[in-house]
Design a protein around this motif. Structure first.
Motif, short mmCIF file in Angstrom:
data_model
loop_
_atom_site.label_atom_id
_atom_site.label_comp_id
_atom_site.label_asym_id
_atom_site.label_seq_id
_atom_site.Cartn_x
_atom_site.Cartn_y
_atom_site.Cartn_z
N GLU A 128 61.13 41.90 31.92
CA GLU A 128 61.64 41.94 30.55
C GLU A 128 63.03 42.56 30.54
O GLU A 128 63.30 43.46 31.33
N VAL A 129 63.87 42.09 29.63
CA VAL A 129 65.19 42.70 29.42
C VAL A 129 65.18 43.37 28.04
O VAL A 129 64.76 42.76 27.06
N TYR A 130 65.60 44.62 27.99
CA TYR A 130 65.71 45.32 26.70
C TYR A 130 66.59 46.54 26.88
O TYR A 130 67.02 46.85 28.00
N SER A 131 66.87 47.23 25.79
CA SER A 131 67.65 48.46 25.89
C SER A 131 66.83 49.62 25.35
O SER A 131 65.86 49.41 24.59
N THR A 132 67.20 50.82 25.75
CA THR A 132 66.57 52.04 25.20
C THR A 132 67.69 52.98 24.76
O THR A 132 68.82 52.89 25.25
N SER A 133 67.36 53.88 23.86
CA SER A 133 68.35 54.85 23.39
C SER A 133 68.30 56.12 24.22
O SER A 133 67.31 56.42 24.88
N ASN A 134 69.41 56.83 24.18
CA ASN A 134 69.51 58.13 24.85
C ASN A 134 69.19 58.00 26.33
O ASN A 134 69.74 57.16 27.01
N GLN A 135 68.26 58.81 26.84
CA GLN A 135 67.87 58.69 28.25
C GLN A 135 66.43 58.20 28.38
O GLN A 135 65.78 58.44 29.40
N ASP A 136 65.94 57.52 27.36
CA ASP A 136 64.55 57.06 27.40
C ASP A 136 64.34 56.08 28.56
O ASP A 136 65.07 55.11 28.71
N SER A 137 63.33 56.35 29.34
CA SER A 137 63.03 55.54 30.52
C SER A 137 61.92 54.54 30.21
O SER A 137 60.98 54.86 29.47
N PRO A 138 61.98 53.34 30.81
CA PRO A 138 60.86 52.39 30.70
C PRO A 138 59.54 53.00 31.20
O PRO A 138 58.47 52.54 30.82
#
Ligand code: MN
Length: 192
Positions: free
Chosen positions: A142-152
């Motif tokens: 999957e491709v996506y983004s997260t905010s700050n330093q949030d890790s998958p």
């Protein structure tokens, strides 16, 4: 458990002219170091937590920690983990992962389509954060983004590729031109 700054395995100038040496030096020796120092300060309060930060992040919800420390570990531990992965995939001596490339083409149609999707995700992310290629709980990419330093890792996904879109990653050389920085990243990415 005290964690240390991972060595790059290459010089700060190794990714010139795409990633400039000054940004690399500040990003690695100052930003990454600060995430580690702050993470270590939190973990010092919990000497029983001897697993790696990656393992701790995967089960953050169930860790016995004060809420404020849990939030701080998500940020600083995330900063530690995310940057370690980020440097690793830029190693000029690194090898292309042909198996991963084949899987990307199968899922996204072509390398160009994948790059376009990833770049748009990185470009469209509002504010500080990261763009990811990650493997979800069903073993799908999957491709996506997260905010700050949030890790998958927080949602039990395995991070595969990551691109730092915090301004500290590019402002010295590219100022507000995030799109140019993203293009430069494809030039120095060694994994695919
Ligand atoms: Mn960064």
């Amino acid at each position: 458990m005290k964690w240390e700054l991972p060595q790059l395995g290459y010089g700060y100038d190794a990714l010139e002219p795409y990633f400039d040496a000054k940004t690399m030096e500040i990003h690695h020796s100052k930003h990454h170091q600060t995430y580690i120092d702050k993470m270590n300060a939190i973990l010092e309060k919990y000497p029983d937590l001897t697993e790696t930060p990656v393992e701790l992040m995967k089960k953050l919800d169930s860790l016995v920690m004060e809420d404020a420390d849990k939030k701080a570990f998500k940020n600083h531990g995330g900063g530690y983990i995310n940057h370690a992965l980020f440097w690793q995939m830029l190693n000029p001596a690194g090898e292309r992962d042909e198996k991963l490339v084949a899987e990307i083409i199968k899922i996204f149609g072509s390398m160009d389509l994948f790059k376009e999707k990833f770049s748009q995700t990185a470009l469209g992310h509002f504010g500080s954060g990261w763009a990811w290629l990650a493997r979800n709980e069903k073993n799908e990419l999957e491709v996506y983004s997260t905010s700050n330093q949030d890790s998958p890792l927080l949602k039990n996904h395995q991070p595969i590729l990551c691109l730092d879109v915090w301004e500290h990653a590019y402002y010295l050389k590219y100022q507000n031109r995030r799109a140019e920085f993203i293009e430069a990243w494809w030039q120095v990415l060694k994994l695919i």
